[in-house]
Scaffold this motif. Sequence first.
Motif, mmCIF file in Angstrom:
data_model
loop_
_atom_site.group_PDB
_atom_site.id
_atom_site.type_symbol
_atom_site.label_atom_id
_atom_site.label_comp_id
_atom_site.label_asym_id
_atom_site.label_seq_id
_atom_site.Cartn_x
_atom_site.Cartn_y
_atom_site.Cartn_z
ATOM 1 N N LEU A 395 0.808 -1.217 0.000
ATOM 2 C CA LEU A 395 0.000 0.000 0.000
ATOM 3 C C LEU A 395 0.847 1.276 0.000
ATOM 4 O O LEU A 395 0.441 2.301 0.506
ATOM 5 C CB LEU A 395 -0.919 0.009 1.240
ATOM 6 N N ASN A 396 2.066 1.215 -0.524
ATOM 7 C CA ASN A 396 2.921 2.394 -0.522
ATOM 8 C C ASN A 396 2.367 3.455 -1.466
ATOM 9 O O ASN A 396 1.626 3.161 -2.399
ATOM 10 C CB ASN A 396 4.365 2.026 -0.898
ATOM 11 N N PRO A 397 2.704 4.714 -1.225
ATOM 12 C CA PRO A 397 2.147 5.814 -2.041
ATOM 13 C C PRO A 397 2.432 5.661 -3.521
ATOM 14 O O PRO A 397 1.611 6.041 -4.352
ATOM 15 C CB PRO A 397 2.837 7.055 -1.449
ATOM 16 N N HIS A 398 3.593 5.075 -3.864
ATOM 17 C CA HIS A 398 3.897 4.894 -5.279
ATOM 18 C C HIS A 398 2.881 3.973 -5.940
ATOM 19 O O HIS A 398 2.389 4.249 -7.044
ATOM 20 C CB HIS A 398 5.308 4.315 -5.419
ATOM 21 N N PHE A 399 2.541 2.863 -5.245
ATOM 22 C CA PHE A 399 1.551 1.926 -5.790
ATOM 23 C C PHE A 399 0.186 2.598 -5.935
ATOM 24 O O PHE A 399 -0.499 2.456 -6.944
ATOM 25 C CB PHE A 399 1.465 0.707 -4.873
ATOM 26 N N MET A 400 -0.226 3.345 -4.899
ATOM 27 C CA MET A 400 -1.522 4.010 -4.968
ATOM 28 C C MET A 400 -1.550 5.043 -6.093
ATOM 29 O O MET A 400 -2.549 5.183 -6.815
ATOM 30 C CB MET A 400 -1.819 4.686 -3.630
ATOM 31 N N PHE A 401 -0.413 5.794 -6.256
ATOM 32 C CA PHE A 401 -0.354 6.791 -7.323
ATOM 33 C C PHE A 401 -0.533 6.130 -8.681
ATOM 34 O O PHE A 401 -1.275 6.628 -9.539
ATOM 35 C CB PHE A 401 0.974 7.536 -7.258
ATOM 36 N N ASN A 402 0.154 5.009 -8.906
ATOM 37 C CA ASN A 402 0.020 4.299 -10.185
ATOM 38 C C ASN A 402 -1.412 3.833 -10.411
ATOM 39 O O ASN A 402 -1.943 3.902 -11.519
ATOM 40 C CB ASN A 402 0.966 3.095 -10.221
ATOM 41 N N ALA A 403 -2.044 3.300 -9.342
ATOM 42 C CA ALA A 403 -3.416 2.823 -9.476
ATOM 43 C C ALA A 403 -4.361 3.957 -9.843
ATOM 44 O O ALA A 403 -5.175 3.847 -10.759
ATOM 45 C CB ALA A 403 -3.853 2.153 -8.174
ATOM 46 N N ILE A 404 -4.248 5.090 -9.116
ATOM 47 C CA ILE A 404 -5.132 6.227 -9.383
ATOM 48 C C ILE A 404 -4.858 6.800 -10.769
ATOM 49 O O ILE A 404 -5.775 7.192 -11.507
ATOM 50 C CB ILE A 404 -4.949 7.298 -8.298
ATOM 51 N N ASN A 405 -3.589 6.840 -11.172
ATOM 52 C CA ASN A 405 -3.238 7.340 -12.501
ATOM 53 C C ASN A 405 -3.839 6.455 -13.584
ATOM 54 O O ASN A 405 -4.322 6.938 -14.615
ATOM 55 C CB ASN A 405 -1.717 7.396 -12.638
ATOM 56 N N ARG A 425 -11.783 -3.239 -7.776
ATOM 57 C CA ARG A 425 -10.762 -4.207 -7.367
ATOM 58 C C ARG A 425 -9.745 -3.545 -6.429
ATOM 59 O O ARG A 425 -9.308 -4.144 -5.442
ATOM 60 C CB ARG A 425 -10.064 -4.788 -8.592
ATOM 61 N N PHE A 426 -9.349 -2.321 -6.748
ATOM 62 C CA PHE A 426 -8.378 -1.615 -5.911
ATOM 63 C C PHE A 426 -8.956 -1.370 -4.522
ATOM 64 O O PHE A 426 -8.271 -1.561 -3.507
ATOM 65 C CB PHE A 426 -7.989 -0.309 -6.583
ATOM 66 N N ALA A 427 -10.230 -0.964 -4.459
ATOM 67 C CA ALA A 427 -10.872 -0.726 -3.161
ATOM 68 C C ALA A 427 -10.982 -2.018 -2.366
ATOM 69 O O ALA A 427 -10.745 -2.055 -1.164
ATOM 70 C CB ALA A 427 -12.262 -0.109 -3.374
ATOM 71 N N SER A 428 -11.368 -3.106 -3.067
ATOM 72 C CA SER A 428 -11.489 -4.402 -2.395
ATOM 73 C C SER A 428 -10.155 -4.857 -1.840
ATOM 74 O O SER A 428 -10.057 -5.338 -0.709
ATOM 75 C CB SER A 428 -12.040 -5.437 -3.371
ATOM 76 N N LEU A 429 -9.074 -4.683 -2.635
ATOM 77 C CA LEU A 429 -7.746 -5.100 -2.194
ATOM 78 C C LEU A 429 -7.282 -4.259 -1.014
ATOM 79 O O LEU A 429 -6.709 -4.766 -0.053
ATOM 80 C CB LEU A 429 -6.762 -4.975 -3.362
ATOM 81 N N THR A 430 -7.540 -2.952 -1.069
ATOM 82 C CA THR A 430 -7.126 -2.064 0.020
ATOM 83 C C THR A 430 -7.854 -2.411 1.313
ATOM 84 O O THR A 430 -7.248 -2.500 2.381
ATOM 85 C CB THR A 430 -7.412 -0.598 -0.364
ATOM 86 N N ARG A 431 -9.197 -2.622 1.217
ATOM 87 C CA ARG A 431 -9.955 -2.985 2.414
ATOM 88 C C ARG A 431 -9.446 -4.287 3.015
ATOM 89 O O ARG A 431 -9.291 -4.421 4.220
ATOM 90 C CB ARG A 431 -11.443 -3.114 2.067
ATOM 91 N N ALA A 432 -9.201 -5.278 2.152
ATOM 92 C CA ALA A 432 -8.749 -6.572 2.638
ATOM 93 C C ALA A 432 -7.377 -6.473 3.294
ATOM 94 O O ALA A 432 -7.123 -7.072 4.340
ATOM 95 C CB ALA A 432 -8.710 -7.568 1.481
ATOM 96 N N ALA A 433 -6.462 -5.703 2.685
ATOM 97 C CA ALA A 433 -5.124 -5.562 3.246
ATOM 98 C C ALA A 433 -5.181 -4.917 4.626
ATOM 99 O O ALA A 433 -4.485 -5.332 5.556
ATOM 100 C CB ALA A 433 -4.248 -4.743 2.305
ATOM 101 N N LEU A 434 -6.024 -3.889 4.763
ATOM 102 C CA LEU A 434 -6.164 -3.245 6.071
ATOM 103 C C LEU A 434 -6.841 -4.171 7.077
ATOM 104 O O LEU A 434 -6.487 -4.195 8.263
ATOM 105 C CB LEU A 434 -6.970 -1.944 5.924
ATOM 106 N N GLU A 435 -7.827 -4.919 6.602
ATOM 107 C CA GLU A 435 -8.549 -5.839 7.492
ATOM 108 C C GLU A 435 -7.626 -6.932 8.037
ATOM 109 O O GLU A 435 -7.700 -7.304 9.210
ATOM 110 C CB GLU A 435 -9.719 -6.475 6.740
#
Length: 583
Positions: A395-405, A425-435
């Motif tokens: 979940l590093n900022p670089h990964f999130m930046f690429n996803a949003i881009n 898919r990105f939201a699902s992965l982020t929620r699962a990683a935090l969970e």
Amino acid sequence: MKRYLQALWLLLCALSSTAQNSMGEDYYWGNNFHFEAVNTDQRMMVRQPASYACGDSALYRIFDSFDNSTFLPGKSLNIVPKSSIMLGIKLHPKLKNYFSAEVQNFSKKYNSYLIPDSSDATLVAMGINESNIHDYRYRVVENDSIERVKWSPIPKLEQKYGAKKPYGAIGTFNYPGKQILVEVAHKDKLHIRDGYIMDWRQRYRPELKQIIVHGTSKYGYYNLRYDSLNNGFASKFDPATGVPLDWKFPKDSVTEFSLEFNNHETTPYSIYLIKTIAGKTDTTRIEWWLQETKYSVAEEHLAQVGKYELIIQQTGKFGKFPDAEMLRIPYEVLEPKVLEKKYALNKILPYVFGTLVILGLGFFLYRSQTRRRIRKLEDQKQRVAVQLKGIQVQLNPHFMFNAINSIQNLIQKHQVDDANHYLNRFASLTRAALEFAEQEMISLSDEIKLLDDYLQMEQLRYGFHYEIENAIVAHPDLIEIPTMMLQPFVENAIKHGIADLYEKGKISVRFANNQGNLCIEIKDNGKGFNMNELDSAAGYGMRLSKERIVLLNKAYPENSFALKISSDGNGTSVQIQVDNWIQ
């Protein structure tokens, strides 16, 4: 001129033989016999079954229908009877909406007809004559269970309906309220056979056997009818039809569901969906001709919050049949559940105290178990640190930046569906990683879901192909593995292996049980790398994962975690084996 008129007659016979109006409009039998054949559509040159009609005052002309010596624009090519028996059927001229569904009988298919007005059905066999009548037999079967007429000689030859030569008269049949199969076969060559199924039962409402729901549950799927399994999504059911009356479920809690019907091989169904979303109501036909006993309602019809109603009826236009002959299945997709944040202090304190007690006991048990498994406190600190680093890698900022881009690029290209899919898919992965961030172990099914979400998300960016295969017999909910142990290896395979291959890239992930040992393999068809330069070729996530494998061996000395990486010009393989992991 005579030849031209004959060709015109053939074309009219073919055009008048349509047994099902594709627009669902009323259609009638007419003063005809119908015969089944096979022809080649000269537009597409496709071989296909067809039905040919012949007037009941000129029965001899059916032979003209199979005369391929005459060519006419629009006429099919190489027309031959379905069988040499040339079985034909005549129903009441005013019989309406009789359908003509094919029913499989071993290697043969027999046409079926609905006769709800209890009128007669007459069968003739134009391929049976004086020279071969003793070679054939016929039988009559009622409701697929009772042989009303056992295999018997053809009743007689007759010459009626304008026929120029005698033909086999199979008989005239009338069985109100029943379903009848009349079958004709060569006595020595059973592969020469044909038949018709006639259904005199009244039109009836489709009969629902059960609804199987796939989604959030202990086993991954369940029968909706059982309160102990359906998460409280439905509690009231129509006693006559078995249809749920109050079926409501949060979005994303149901991925699909299957409708299972009683056999209806002679009565195809049409399925319509009425949906009301954001105050707008729309009706869509999602299936026109269903003869199978099972139909799956896909995730696309469950993805938006709103009210829905499935309408199942005999094939035809929506609303063509009375409500008593239609099956209605309502359901509602709700917003995902949000926890209530405001509670009275005096009500919440007992729960807080109880929770603290349980957490205290749990911590004590956890601490005792940890002391038996981990010999040094420093190892525990390192494992937590590596876990935090692993989460940071995902979940590093670089990964999130690429996803949003990537999402922005898809929207700019007007690929809204792809952008929505990527964002989901990105939201699902982020929620699962935090969970799962604070969990040391997660189930194999959760790990597979995380990998699938991640691969689908990256697939939109690079276009590669992938597959996830689970060859373990035990249910994946019953097997645990370290949280997000595989994602860094998959990420490395994409970024350092197949990113430049695009559609030619391929990744496979396989889980197997080798005598109780958990075996995992991640393969790609990328360019590979020099094994002597592994540390520099691998990504940061993979280096962290190798450190994690070392710590896992210390934490679980009774289970050996082995990591093997091999690479050449044909790709890279990462193999992980955990000994004595599967009971």
